[in-house]
Write an enzyme that holds these catalytic residues in place. Structure first.
Site, PDB file in Angstrom:
ATOM      1  N   SER A 224       0.840  -1.191   0.000  1.00  0.00           N
ATOM      2  CA  SER A 224       0.000   0.000   0.000  1.00  0.00           C
ATOM      3  C   SER A 224       0.873   1.238   0.000  1.00  0.00           C
ATOM      4  CB  SER A 224      -0.882   0.020   1.250  1.00  0.00           C
ATOM      5  OG  SER A 224      -0.092   0.271   2.418  1.00  0.00           O
ATOM      6  N   ASP A 225       0.332   2.346  -0.509  1.00  0.00           N
ATOM      7  CA  ASP A 225       0.950   3.623  -0.211  1.00  0.00           C
ATOM      8  C   ASP A 225       0.726   3.877   1.276  1.00  0.00           C
ATOM      9  OD1 ASP A 225       2.237   6.056  -0.418  1.00  0.00           O
ATOM     10  OD2 ASP A 225       1.165   6.676  -2.217  1.00  0.00           O
ATOM     11  N   TRP A 226       1.518   4.768   1.863  1.00  0.00           N
ATOM     12  CA  TRP A 226       1.507   4.916   3.323  1.00  0.00           C
ATOM     13  C   TRP A 226       0.135   5.421   3.796  1.00  0.00           C
ATOM     14  CZ3 TRP A 226       5.076   2.285   1.856  1.00  0.00           C
ATOM     15  CH2 TRP A 226       6.196   1.941   2.618  1.00  0.00           C
ATOM     16  N   PHE A 227      -0.496   4.628   4.659  1.00  0.00           N
ATOM     17  CA  PHE A 227      -1.839   4.873   5.171  1.00  0.00           C
ATOM     18  C   PHE A 227      -2.884   4.757   4.063  1.00  0.00           C
ATOM     19  CE2 PHE A 227       1.126   7.431   7.743  1.00  0.00           C
ATOM     20  CZ  PHE A 227       0.928   6.855   8.996  1.00  0.00           C
ATOM     21  N   GLY A 228      -2.555   4.030   3.011  1.00  0.00           N
ATOM     22  CA  GLY A 228      -3.455   3.932   1.868  1.00  0.00           C
ATOM     23  C   GLY A 228      -4.326   2.697   1.850  1.00  0.00           C
TER      24      GLY A 228
END
Length: 845
Positions: A224-228
């Site tokens: 995932s993208d960060w916090f995605g």
């Protein structure tokens, strides 16, 4: 390798499998110590291996040219060499995976992160990305190609739905990712934040499973993208292997519960864990867990390569016989512009890092030419969007170096013993997951101090942005108190910093003052720290002084552009124009001196309606830490600007493909331009542009012979993997060494479906000495001629005879797929999308 993974999968418990699928902290994955499975460690980013810092903090690293500059080199082999440098840098940071490259496209010039991407064209982007990936992974470091997919602007990027038809996705948006996977062999892909046609990318099963893993045979991880990450079951069943950062929110205990409840088969976890273990083996994490502190490399070979790349990325847009400068005939030089005395070498956001050194164009010119020429500097205008961090030559630490001294306390009120110390190059004093000597990141304080010596008299606006609570003191007196009067949230630090507060402080040139920021952790979350900035008083006659300097100079080097505040992750640009009064400055300086070189130091394209009055225009992009010295190399002729535009420079924003559809509304952005991105749009609508895609001049001249074709394969041969070879004889007929880029566009003549006028499908770059010749060969495979037909299901049933007259088109196909239409097309061989030197008719059977 497979035996170890098979054995570990048998031995792992459900909880341990889930642990491997979530982050431990910001930059590492949870290990399983019981079985000797190490923690995978990752680092941003595209223009350097930053390590555990963020937002311009961390271990000093080699800063290579930005993504647009890499695209402008048109040289995958050079980028592959740079990838090797980044692999060494990543290992020095103690990491196994580099979160790069970024292969989203320049859909609109306003994209805030365009500088990090490579081109408006999917094929050029893919070729450069393949070189990047091969170089990094040959060094034993993994890559994560990002951001999959249609994440082409910053507007509402975490929630907006990119509405893209399947043909445009496959032919345009996805093509660089497909090349990165199929040709580059990428070991990782990062899912984007946005939704794609209504479904979040990180839980889009069609994208991650059907296309990426099924059609493209991708065997790496999806992170995932960060916090995605947005869900548990939908994400893991779609194929999201790793939720970052840690501790996990949607995986972890929630994923254990989903498996135990029968909502997610454990076999899905086994597949994900197998891919994660394969990445650990590929990066030798089992043998090299990197249980050590970060190290700084300082390799001369790396710096020289970054310098060569910076020069090779520079695009000479215009040259009325002014460059290279005849230095021996000059006695004085005016260096003008807001970017002349600043090192604008990278954009803002997650790719920002602490470069090994930051040299401004002015410093580089003085160092190289200061003993031979009288050099006068004038900024001309001020263009800062916000106050720049206090730093540079006007600040001094206790050791005599530039920047701030910082001391830390295990209390929130600067009491008790000092538990740690550090230094920062400027007033960005930020911390993320570690602080020297501090035992609890939720409860500490620091005091940062520098000696600031102003260069001019007058009121200096000292500014403070805080993540936490802080106050700013000058010579012991509080001038901004964010503790007693906290500021509201603002845009800084990805929206986690406060709005900027300032105070006017009268100062005298040359008289030093002590500037101190006292910070406490109250109210801090994720990011801890502050930014101390300064706005230096500017006289009202700045531009007049610049024009006067230009009038008196033999030659002017005028450095204009943007900076990391105007071009940054998290915010799009508001205009394509150069900020402030720079266009007026260009016009007035060029009118005052007909020997003016305009240097455009920006990561994306800018409006260039002033270019008609400029004798020479040189685009440097954000060229990395060696940009300034490379610029001098190019100006004086020690090197040549061999870059070519990776993106069209339009006359107006209103002319651009996405103008009517950007930025989106009601949570949706429609890719209404479809296939017609970049130069394809301008060609199809016959719109004039300022500088076309692929354009770039040099310092020598070339002649081309007649292009020739190898054996022409049939459609069936192309579908079976055959390649058509195009050969172009090229000779350097000038008196200097130089580079030529042969570009090959495929132009269908009677397409079954709507297609662009021409599309770049091959290119080759060659460097030749004076009088030297070479046969430049470009290969064209199946995708060079193929298009995706989404089909028209049910067409055959609907097309039965009817007594009602109706116009007829070409019969539709019932099923979707890739197709090459037999028949005539053309190969356009040229120097740019607009400068076609030869047209070769081709008949595909």
């Amino acid at each position: 390798m497979g035996e170890r993974i098979d054995r570990l999968l048998v031995d792992l418990t459900l909880a341990e499998k889930v642990a491997l699928m979530g982050g431990r902290d910001l930059w590492s994955v949870q290990p399983v110590d019981r079985l000797g499975i190490p923690s995978l460690k990752v680092t941003d980013g595209p223009n350097g291996a930053r390590g555990t810092g963020m937002l311009g903090t961390g271990t000093p690293s080699v800063c290579i040219p930005c993504g647009t500059a890499l695209g402008a080199t048109w040289n995958p082999e050079l980028v592959e060499e740079l990838g090797g440098v980044l692999a060494a840098e990543t290992r020095a940071r103690g990491c196994h995976v580099l979160l790069a490259p970024t292969v989203n496209l320049h859909r609109t010039p306003l994209g805030g992160r365009n500088f990090e991407c490579m081109s408006e064209d999917p094929f050029l982007t893919g070729r450069i990305a393949v070189g990047f990936i091969r170089g990094v992974q040959a060094g034993g470091v993994g890559t994560t190609v990002k951001h999959f997919v249609a994440n082409d602007s910053e507007f509402e990027r975490t929630t907006i739905s990119s509405e893209v038809d399947e043909r445009t996705l496959r032919e345009v948006s996805m093509r660089p990712f497909q090349m990165a996977v199929a040709e580059g062999g990428a070991w990782g892909v990062m899912a984007s934040y946005n939704r794609v046609n209504g479904t979040y990318a990180a839980e889009n099963r069609w994208m991650l499973d059907t296309v990426l893993r099924g059609e493209w045979s991708f065997d790496g991880i999806v992170v995932s993208d960060w916090f995605g990450t947005r869900s548990t079951g939908p994400s893991v069943t779609a194929g999201l292997d790793l939720e970052m950062p840690g501790p996990p929110h949607w995986y972890g205990e929630r994923l254990v519960e989903a498996v135990e409840a029968g909502e997610v088969p454990e076999l899905v976890l086994d597949r994900a864990v197998r891919r994660l273990l394969l990445l650990a083996e590929r990066t030798r994490a089992f043998e090299e867990p990197h249980l050590r502190e970060e190290e700084e490399l300082n390799e001369l070979a790396h710096r020289l390569l970054a310098r060569r790349a910076a020069a090779e990325a520079m695009v000479l847009l215009k040259n009325d016989r002014l460059l290279p400068l005849a230095v021996d005939r000059l006695s004085n030089l005016a260096v003008i512009g807001p970017n002349a005395a600043a090192a604008m070498i990278m954009g803002g956001g997650s790719s920002a890092l602490v470069a090994q050194h930051e040299t401004s164009p002015l410093d580089a010119l003085v160092d190289r030419l200061g003993e031979r020429l009288e050099i006068r500097y004038e900024p001309g205008v001020v263009t800062d969007r916000s106050a720049q961090p206090l730093g540079g030559r006007t600040t001094e630490r206790s050791d005599g170096q530039r920047g701030f001294d910082v001391v830390y306390f295990d209390s929130t009120d600067w009491t008790g013993p000092e538990v740690g110390t550090s230094t920062f190059r400027d007033g960005r004093i930020l911390h993320f997951d570690r602080v020297p000597g501090v035992s609890d990141l939720r409860s500490f304080s620091f005091r940062a101090t520098t000696t600031f010596t102003p260069a001019v008299d007058g009121n200096h606006a000292l500014t403070l942005v805080q993540a936490g609570r802080a106050r700013l003191l000058v010579d012991g007196q509080v001038v901004v108190d964010g503790i007693a009067q906290p500021m509201p949230l603002g845009e800084e630090f990805f929206g986690m910093g406060s709005a900027e507060a300032d105070a006017a402080v009268p100062m005298v040139a040359g008289r030093p003052v002590e500037v101190t920021v006292e910070w406490t952790s109250e109210g801090a979350a994720f990011i801890s720290g502050a930014k101390v900035g300064v706005r230096t008083p500017s006289p009202d006659d700045l531009m007049d002084r610049a024009v006067a300097a230009a009038t008196e100079a033999d030659v002017v080097v005028l450095v204009v552009g943007t900076n990391h505040d105007w071009e940054t992750e998290g915010r799009d640009r508001e205009s394509m124009d150069l900020p402030g009064d720079q266009p007026e400055l260009i016009r007035r300086v060029c009118a005052a001196n007909s020997d003016t070189v305009v240097v455009v130091n920006a990561g994306s394209v800018v409006t260039s309606d002033w270019a008609d009055v400029a004798p020479a225009v040189l685009q440097t992009w954000f060229g990395g830490q060696e940009m300034a010295d490379a610029l001098v190399d190019v100006l004086v002729g020690d090197d040549e600007p061999s870059g070519r535009l990776p993106t069209t420079v339009p006359h107006r924003l209103q002319d651009t493909p996405a103008f009517l559809h950007y930025p989106g509304e009601n949570g949706r952005v429609v890719y209404g331009e479809g296939l017609f991105t970049g130069y394809r749009w301008y060609d199809a609508r016959d719109l004039p542009v300022a500088f076309p895609f692929g354009h770039g001049l040099g310092y020598t001249e070339f002649s081309w012979g007649e292009p020739s074709l190898g054996e022409v394969p049939t459609v069936a041969d192309l579908e079976s993997g055959a390649t058509l070879m195009v050969t172009v004889p090229v000779t350097n007929v000038g008196d200097r060494a130089g580079s030529e880029v042969v570009q090959c566009y495929v132009a269908p003549l009677a397409p079954r479906l709507t297609r662009p006028v021409r599309e770049l499908q091959g290119f080759a770059k060659v460097r030749l000495e004076p009088g030297e010749s070479a046969d430049v060969v470009v290969g064209l495979g199946h995708r060079a001629f193929a298009y995706w037909d989404p089909g028209d299901p049910g067409y055959s049933q609907r097309s039965s005879r009817s007594p009602v007259a109706a116009g007829q088109g070409v019969a539709s196909r019932d099923e979707p797929g890739w197709h090459i239409d037999p028949g005539s097309c053309e190969l356009h061989i040229g120097l740019s999308s607009a400068d076609i030197r030869a047209i070769i008719p081709l008949d595909l059977q």
